[in-house]
Design an enzyme around this catalytic site. Structure first.
Site, PDB file in Angstrom:
ATOM      1  N   ALA A  98       0.819  -1.217   0.000  1.00  0.00           N
ATOM      2  CA  ALA A  98       0.000   0.000   0.000  1.00  0.00           C
ATOM      3  C   ALA A  98       0.855   1.271   0.000  1.00  0.00           C
ATOM      4  O   ALA A  98       0.382   2.338  -0.347  1.00  0.00           O
ATOM      5  CB  ALA A  98      -0.903  -0.002   1.231  1.00  0.00           C
ATOM      6  N   LYS A  99       2.106   1.136   0.404  1.00  0.00           N
ATOM      7  CA  LYS A  99       3.057   2.257   0.415  1.00  0.00           C
ATOM      8  C   LYS A  99       2.457   3.499   1.069  1.00  0.00           C
ATOM      9  O   LYS A  99       2.540   4.596   0.538  1.00  0.00           O
ATOM     10  CB  LYS A  99       3.581   2.522  -0.998  1.00  0.00           C
ATOM     11  CG  LYS A  99       4.270   1.280  -1.596  1.00  0.00           C
ATOM     12  CD  LYS A  99       4.945   1.506  -2.910  1.00  0.00           C
ATOM     13  CE  LYS A  99       5.747   0.299  -3.367  1.00  0.00           C
ATOM     14  NZ  LYS A  99       4.940  -0.869  -3.782  1.00  0.00           N
ATOM     15  N   ARG A 100       1.883   3.306   2.247  1.00  0.00           N
ATOM     16  CA  ARG A 100       1.265   4.399   2.973  1.00  0.00           C
ATOM     17  C   ARG A 100       2.291   5.170   3.803  1.00  0.00           C
ATOM     18  O   ARG A 100       3.459   4.801   3.859  1.00  0.00           O
ATOM     19  CB  ARG A 100       0.151   3.865   3.897  1.00  0.00           C
ATOM     20  CG  ARG A 100      -0.988   3.158   3.164  1.00  0.00           C
ATOM     21  CD  ARG A 100      -1.717   4.091   2.211  1.00  0.00           C
ATOM     22  NE  ARG A 100      -3.019   3.556   1.833  1.00  0.00           N
ATOM     23  CZ  ARG A 100      -3.300   2.916   0.701  1.00  0.00           C
ATOM     24  NH1 ARG A 100      -2.372   2.719  -0.200  1.00  0.00           N
ATOM     25  NH2 ARG A 100      -4.535   2.491   0.452  1.00  0.00           N
TER      26      ARG A 100
END
Lengths: 270, 270
Positions: free
Chosen positions: A95-97
């Site tokens: 998700a690369k949040r």
């Protein structure tokens, strides 16, 4: 999931394979589009076909978000299916949040509690207080972007500050954060020549390695330079496996691709 | 939205205010929890109450994702409501996304096409090819994290490479990317002392400024150092406005807070 269970799975299956579930409706077999939930049908078939050769599944949230509410429903069904029928699989929300503290807590809640993923990928740009909220969940793992596999990784990750690349600074500094033992790192397979020095910074951490296959990374180089005494690698393949065929035989062909990768990996696992 | 329309709204309303819709079910008035969709009910009331004093609304996706499918449905209803009844408002999906090229395209599709936001926030760590897919949409804007408002911004954004901070490198390099005229930047209000030098790097870009209010940034300093001839600022307040009261009068109190901020801003417009 406790890290020890992941290590046991690697040993048992002689595999470090992670199957990336990057489901694009334009690439899956046409006959699946008649189903009520084509994304989930596709994932279910891929999971069934490949699970004996892999130890992890990694849906990339972008592909689900691009389908709106239906996509999120398919993501939820996919992770529930994995947790119900294959709880031994390590699950990664790619998700690369990352956001300021109270907001990162919300993301952590979304992926660790509501969806019940074992891990989530997180971007480091905003620093310590954007990552630590993810690290406060027991037996959940935060996979920080270290050195990514794309060309754009050269724009900032290789900027040098006091003789150290930015990505090295990210690796070192993050190891001082609270609960850093729950950190893993994304290191692109296309950067295998850096893996040895990365291993000296991170002797114990698991590394998630994208970029084998479609992006041109070498599995052999990755294993040679990146493994540690607990194996320490999750090697991802997405398109190379899931789009091996776009016909009725897609699951069967995916299985063959997964099996072939597992066989290559087994050479490095005793 | 064309940037000219945003500038006209700023002129007309004498406001650069962006209202952040960071909806936390634990903070909204209890009586709303009886509604079928409390998040949307809350947003609708806040939008109605504040829209005459602001030019932009910014839902932060983390708060919606934390509520699972219901949260995504509320986000969709909120942006649809804004686009239907207040199309003059500039809309920002505060999502801080970013991934390799083909994956960033999916995120761009999710926010620009499916949800039809005017803009989305994006993290720069993965470089050019992770951002350019967002820039290929006409009249859509990509708001790159430059210098963030949190404490962790000091971990990496201030690393110095050849006499330049990382965030300065991000600002400069990104200006060379394709369609860079569609870039805006997140610059924290808590870093107002850097705004003058940032303006010399980015004379024309719009800056989204979080951190006024709850995080301690000064509106006056931000306006003094950050404005350009097209105003060039969107100044965000989230908690300070939307949680001004957790009683029946929440919308009314939010309106007063928005109005007060607008009045302060009006002093700097014209």
């Amino acid at each position: 999931m406790e890290i020890q269970k992941l290590i046991q799975q690697i040993e048992k299956k002689k595999s470090m394979l992670c199957v990336g579930l990057d489901v694009d409706l334009e690439k899956i077999p046409k006959h699946l589009l008649d189903h009520e939930d084509p994304i989930f049908e596709f994932n279910k078939a891929i999971i069934e076909a490949t699970q004996e050769f892999c130890v992890a599944f990694k849906p990339n949230t972008a592909f689900y978000e691009a389908q709106g509410l239906k996509g999120w429903a398919a993501l939820k069904k996919t992770i529930d299916y994995l947790n119900t029928f294959y709880p031994e699989q390590f699950t990664i929300a790619d998700a690369k949040r990352g956001d300021i503290g109270n907001t990162s807590s919300m993301y952590a809640k979304a992926f660790f509690k509501n969806l019940n993923f074992d891990s989530v990928t997180v971007a480091p740009y905003m620093g310590r207080d954007s990552v630590e909220p993810f690290l406060s969940f027991n037996d959940k793992h935060t996979i920080l972007l270290g050195l990514t596999s794309n060309q754009g990784s050269e724009d900032f990750q290789f900027l040098k500050s006091e003789d150290e690349f930015l990505f090295e600074n990210v690796l070192k500094k993050s190891q001082t954060w609270e609960n850093s033992q729950q950190l893993m790192y994304v290191i692109g397979a296309t950067k295998a020549d850096h893996l040895k020095s990365i291993r000296s910074i991170l002797p114990n951490s698991f590394l998630l390695i994208p970029g084998v296959g479609a992006q041109g990374g070498s599995l052999k180089e990755v294993c040679k330079n990146g493994m540690n005494s607990s194996y320490g690698l999750l090697i991802n393949s997405s398109r190379g496996i899931i789009y091996a065929s776009n016909q009725n035989d897609f699951a069967e062909k995916a299985k063959l691709k997964a099996k072939a990768l597992q066989k290559e990996m087994a050479l490095f696992i005793n």
